[in-house]
Design a protein around this motif. Sequence first.
Motif, mmCIF file in Angstrom:
data_model
loop_
_atom_site.group_PDB
_atom_site.id
_atom_site.type_symbol
_atom_site.label_atom_id
_atom_site.label_comp_id
_atom_site.label_asym_id
_atom_site.label_seq_id
_atom_site.Cartn_x
_atom_site.Cartn_y
_atom_site.Cartn_z
ATOM 1 N N TYR A 167 39.801 21.395 40.450
ATOM 2 C CA TYR A 167 39.526 21.808 41.582
ATOM 3 C C TYR A 167 40.317 23.320 41.083
ATOM 4 O O TYR A 167 41.124 23.693 40.663
ATOM 5 N N ARG A 179 33.546 25.726 48.883
ATOM 6 C CA ARG A 179 33.486 25.732 47.474
ATOM 7 C C ARG A 179 33.584 26.986 46.945
ATOM 8 O O ARG A 179 33.264 27.781 47.654
ATOM 9 N N GLU A 241 42.868 16.981 40.257
ATOM 10 C CA GLU A 241 42.797 16.598 41.710
ATOM 11 C C GLU A 241 44.049 16.013 42.505
ATOM 12 O O GLU A 241 44.692 16.627 43.224
ATOM 13 N N PRO A 256 36.898 22.631 45.872
ATOM 14 C CA PRO A 256 36.048 22.205 44.644
ATOM 15 C C PRO A 256 35.124 23.250 44.037
ATOM 16 O O PRO A 256 35.045 24.291 44.706
#
Length: 296
Positions: A167, A179, A241, A256
């Motif tokens: 991420y 995103r 993550e 993300p």
Amino acid sequence: MERREVEYFLAIAEQGSFTGAAKALRVAQPSLSAAIGQLENRLGGKLFHRLPHGVRLTPAGEALLEPARQVVRDLSTARDSVRQVLGLTAGRLDIVAQTTLAVDPLARLIGDFLRHHPQVDVRVVDQELGRTATGSVRTGECELGVVDASTDPEGMDGVLLAGRQIYAVLPPGEHAQKRIGLSELAARDFVATPEGTATRAVIEDVVAARGLRPKVSVETAHLAMVVPLVLAGAGVTLLPESMAVGASREGATVLPLRPKVVRASRLLWRPGPLSPAATRFIELVSKTAVPPRHRR
């Protein structure tokens, strides 16, 4: 050679002095010096250069270092194997890993292992800059190593571990989108750990996918400093993550990547006999490892 002499030799090599080794081993320095003198006489040459402040291995000492580590490890493996046969639950597990990989996935794997084998002592060694995890396993310093999946050293056994999603971690309140594209990310200033670390490798690979080199605004060897620097507005970074979730709780913007980036890691070890603890750990990890047909 006696085991005591080998252990004394390794302690001096690791501590860099007779005084430090005597303190670490809790033995009198004259006894330590006498044992090393006997070992040197038996081998027919000096193992250490005696310096004004400490010692340095001679070529003969360098040649002895790896075999000595393996001798001690083999003796420990034999002892643990006997204990296992006798129904005793004991042993020690030594694993080397870069800091990011130690956090994810190694911490979770160790937790699973200790739920089944709570009496085993686990030691996790950080990979020093300039020294690879593979090298620590090859020399016998550690039985197991966790490395990025791109590392597949010749002459080593290993299993590929499940991937972890990466991420983008940005300063608070910076993005309203769901995103962030790799091209947009590649144009940003990064907070990164030094070259050769797992965190830096992820950043370099992601930016390289857009034909660029990352612009690192702040480089720090302290991984724990990366998120505070991002929170202070010094730049952005990339984290797996589990670490990104922690950064989000502290106020960072976590997004993300588009397209999604997943990084796998590898557990590796030297061929040959392993301690019962290492064998059980590999068996446990292999149950969740990536099947061969899915490996890339």
